[in-house]
Structure formats: structure tokens, C-alpha cells
Design an enzyme around this catalytic site. Structure first.
Site, PDB file in Angstrom:
ATOM      1  N   LYS A 158       3.129  -5.672 -49.670  1.00 16.84           N
ATOM      2  CA  LYS A 158       2.259  -5.786 -48.492  1.00 16.84           C
ATOM      3  C   LYS A 158       1.108  -4.812 -48.688  1.00 16.84           C
ATOM      4  CE  LYS A 158       2.310  -7.698 -44.251  1.00 16.84           C
ATOM      5  NZ  LYS A 158       2.830  -8.983 -43.776  1.00 16.84           N
ATOM      6  N   GLY A 216       2.000 -12.295 -27.056  1.00 10.28           N
ATOM      7  CA  GLY A 216       0.989 -12.405 -28.104  1.00 10.28           C
ATOM      8  C   GLY A 216       0.726 -13.868 -28.420  1.00 10.28           C
ATOM      9  N   VAL A 217      -0.448 -14.336 -28.005  1.00  7.07           N
ATOM     10  CA  VAL A 217      -0.781 -15.748 -28.257  1.00  7.07           C
ATOM     11  C   VAL A 217      -1.996 -15.817 -29.181  1.00  7.07           C
ATOM     12  CG1 VAL A 217       0.333 -16.756 -26.238  1.00  7.07           C
ATOM     13  CG2 VAL A 217      -1.968 -15.829 -25.992  1.00  7.07           C
ATOM     14  N   TYR A 229      -0.240 -19.062 -30.492  1.00  6.83           N
ATOM     15  CA  TYR A 229      -0.891 -20.263 -29.934  1.00  6.83           C
ATOM     16  C   TYR A 229      -0.170 -21.537 -30.405  1.00  6.83           C
ATOM     17  CZ  TYR A 229      -4.065 -24.155 -29.455  1.00  6.83           C
ATOM     18  OH  TYR A 229      -4.572 -25.396 -29.156  1.00  6.83           O
TER      19      TYR A 229
END
Ligand code: NAD
Length: 343
Positions: free
Chosen positions: A80, A177-178, A183
Site C-alpha cells: 500500500k 460514507g457515501v 454510492y
């Protein structure tokens, strides 16, 4: 700042600090384990309050990628990267070019892709400096819809395991959290008839899901104590902790965020309360699975592989019940067996 004695150090193979004076790039790349293949994992850009906070994040996230890639059955190791900067910074060309040059120095030991604060267009900029970028436009592209698909199927697996039902119709699900993934997750859940309660710190994202999916919007601090069936953490990590656990009314925690448990013991606390936890790196592997198909990209093959998350989670849940262990513990053991076998 210590690395080898750092609490999140887990026999990482390599940790690289990158600095470019002209662009202002400050980045850290952590390669956790390459037993299964070159390390692959996204790049996060965040306003870290200290270098130590960034080191902690990159050490934890890269370890998670090793376990995630192993559990997803991918021939990829774990790594990462983090860029210490405001994710909303406007001038990104020089920054991501410098980042690409830094990735290039590793000669293919680590491939980067997008994560929080980084978009596909940033990846394309870095790609001008190095071939070792994944999630490219015209190839596997944005991983978020695939992460959302896997998370949606993971929620279904948790509901199936706990309640014996195949449908989410009429269930109340809170989504914290969208953004990119949240979403698309809301879209799947709404299509199946779930009732959505959502929060975010970005008003435009909230307006969109409220309008399109009839979601009820609550303030960020009110998301934990909602009277829901499922709580889906889809923002940042460590939202399952000593303060939030007593507030959680959901009987299932299943979302896409990385590192949801602040500490391993919080998995025990959830288990003691009868809350079924879908281990984060198992449920949120959809995006990296899609990225793994980058070379000769085939969306339907990628989708079929993402759909395997459903059965993988059912296996984790039933082993955890049989052995009276946490789901996280069982998943870790399964992943470690795969990683060690590849040594
Ligand atoms: P994103 O940045 O697009 O979305 C995150 C959303 O969370 C944003 O809308 C942000 O405003 C919101 N947020 C931030 N702090 C908040 C808070 N305190 N309360 C409520 N909302 C808050 O990121 P994303 O790509 O959707 O990823 C979401 C999570 O899933 C991250 O933890 C990421 O590491 C993880 N993840 C993403 C992918 C992927 O394919 N994008 C893959 C695996 C895991």
C-alpha cells in the site's frame, strides 16, 4: 519514529519513504509480503496530522492487502502507499508524476492503484512515469463498483447466515460514507428494497443518495445508534471501537471500509454482543479482484470472481460459529495458511 518496533510493524518486507522537493511529494510505500506475487494495493492521499499517523496507516493497510489478496485467491502480495497531502489539492500533475517515478524505482515489486483521495485520473498521471500502476482507464478502471458489488453480496451472506433469509427487502441498513463505493452500495441495496439511513461529511454526496434512493440522512455522530439491521462502515477505518460499540444496535456489521476494528479485541466485543462482523478485507476485496484482471481485462470474468466473496464469507461465518471464535480470527487463519503455503 520507530519502524521495526512500531506497533503496526508485522514483518513487512520493505518500507520506502519518497520525497520530491519540487512537487512537494511526501509519500510512504509499504510492501508487506510478496509470497503470492508482486505486492498490489492502492494509494491513499490524506491530510495526516503527523508522519507517524501516516506510517501507522500504511503499515496496517499493506498488511491488510496481503490478507485480502490471499483470501480472494489472487496471485498477488500485499502493499500500500500513502501520500501525505490534502486530498482536495488542485495541482496534481507534478505530484502524481513524482509519485509514479518513486513507484518505478521498485522495479515492479509493488503496483499501485487508487484508494481514498486518489482517482483514476491521478493513476493515469503516475502511469506516464511507470508501468507499475493498476486500475487504468480503458482497462479495469474504477474499482469502486466492484468493491460495492462484493460488499452488497457480503451483506447478503451475513443476513443469510444470521437470519436464514435471501432477501434484503424491508431491512434497515445504515451506510457511513457515501463516496465512491458507498454510492454504488446504496444503489444495490435500494434496488433490493432495503431502507437506507446514511451519513457523510460531504453534503452533495448525501443529497445524491437521498434523491436517488430515498435515503434518510443523519449527522455523522448519529450513525452508530440507529435502530437498523445492518451497519455498513464505508468511510475511514477504526470506527468500531470502545466508544461506538455500546451504541451499535445493528446485529450485523458489514461494510467496505478498511481496518474497521480499532483493535483486534473489538472483534471479540462484537462477538460477545452477538453482532456478526464480516471481516473487512474479505468483504471489500471486489475492487482488487477487478484490478487483478487488468492485463487482458474481462469484466464478466472479474464479476464472477467478485461473486465468490459471498461463499467465502459463508465459510468464514460457519467456521467461526463451529469453533466459537471471532470471524476475524478465522479469516486471518485461513489467509495465513494460503500465504505460508506459497512461501
Ligand atoms: P471515498 O473517499 O470516495 O468515500 C469515503 C466517503 O466517506 C467520502 O464521501 C467522505 O466524505 C466520507 N467520510 C469521511 N469521513 C467521514 C465521517 N467521519 N463520517 C461520515 N462520512 C465520512 O472512498 P471510497 O473509495 O468510497 O472508499 C471508502 C472506504 O472503502 C475506504 O475505507 C477505502 O479504503 C475502502 N475501500 C475502497 C475500495 C475502492 O474500490 N474504492 C476498495 C476497498 C476498500
Amino acid at each position: 519514529m520507530a519502524i521495526f518496533n512500531h506497533i503496526s510493524f508485522d514483518d513487512h518486507e520493505q518500507v520506502v519513504f519518497c520525497h520530491d522537493k519540487e512537487s512537494g511529494l511526501k509519500a510512504i510505500i509499504a510492501i508487506h509480503n510478496t509470497n503470492l506475487g508482486p505486492a498490489v494495493g492502492g494509494c491513499r492521499m490524506w491530510n495526516y496530522e503527523s508522519d507517524d499517523e501516516a506510517v501507522t496507516d500504511v503499515l496496517r493497510l499493506s498488511r491488510g492487502m496481503t490478507y485480502k489478496n490471499a483470501m480472494a485467491g489472487l496471485a498477488m502480495g500485499g502493499g500500500k502507499s500513502v501520500i501525505i497531502a490534502d486530498p482536495k489539492v488542485q495541482d496534481r500533475e507534478a505530484l502524481f508524476r513524482a509519485f509514479g517515478r518513486c513507484i518505478d524505482t521498485l522495479g515492479g515489486k509493488y503496483y499501485s492503484a487508487e484508494d481514498v483521495g486518489v482517482s483514476t485520473s491521478d493513476i493515469m498521471i503516475a502511469h506516464q512515469e511507470t508501468p507499475y500502476m493498476a486500475g487504468l482507464e480503458g482497462k479495469s478502471g474504477d474499482p469502486s463498483p466492484f468493491t460495492a458489488l462484493g460488499t452488497y453480496l457480503g451483506i447478503k451472506a451475513a443476513v443469510k447466515h444470521q437470519r436464514g433469509i435471501d432477501s434484503l427487502k424491508g431491512l434497515k441498513i445504515s451506510v457511513q460514507g457515501v463516496g465512491h463505493v458507498g454510492y454504488y452500495l446504496c444503489r444495490h441495496l435500494h434496488a433490493e428494497g432495503a431502507e437506507l439511513i446514511v451519513t457523510d461529511i460531504h453534503q452533495a454526496s448525501l443529497d445524491k443518495v437521498a434523491t436517488e434512493f430515498g435515503a434518510t440522512v443523519v449527522a455523522p455522530q448519529d450513525i452508530y445508534h440507529q435502530d437498523v439491521d445492518v451497519y455498513a462502515p464505508c468511510a475511514l477505518g477504526a470506527t468500531i471501537n470502545d466508544i461506538t460499540i455500546p451504541m451499535i444496535k445493528a446485529t450485523i456489521v458489514a461494510g467496505c471500509a478498511n481496518n474497521q476494528l480499532a483493535e483486534v479485541r473489538h472483534g471479540e466485543m462484537l462477538k460477545d454482543l452477538g453482532i456478526l462482523y464480516a471481516p473487512d478485507y474479505v468483504i471489500n476485496a471486489g475492487g482488487i479482484i477487478n484490478v487483478s484482471f487488468e492485463k487482458d481485462y474481462d469484466a464478466s470474468a472479474a464479476t464472477a470472481k467478485v461473486e465468490e466473496i459471498y461463499n467465502t464469507l459463508l465459510t468464514v461465518f460457519s467456521h467461526a460459529d463451529e469453533q466459537n471464535r471471532t470471524t476475524g480470527d478465522v479469516a486471518d487463519e485461513m489467509a495465513r495458511a494460503i500465504i505460508d503455503a506459497a512461501k
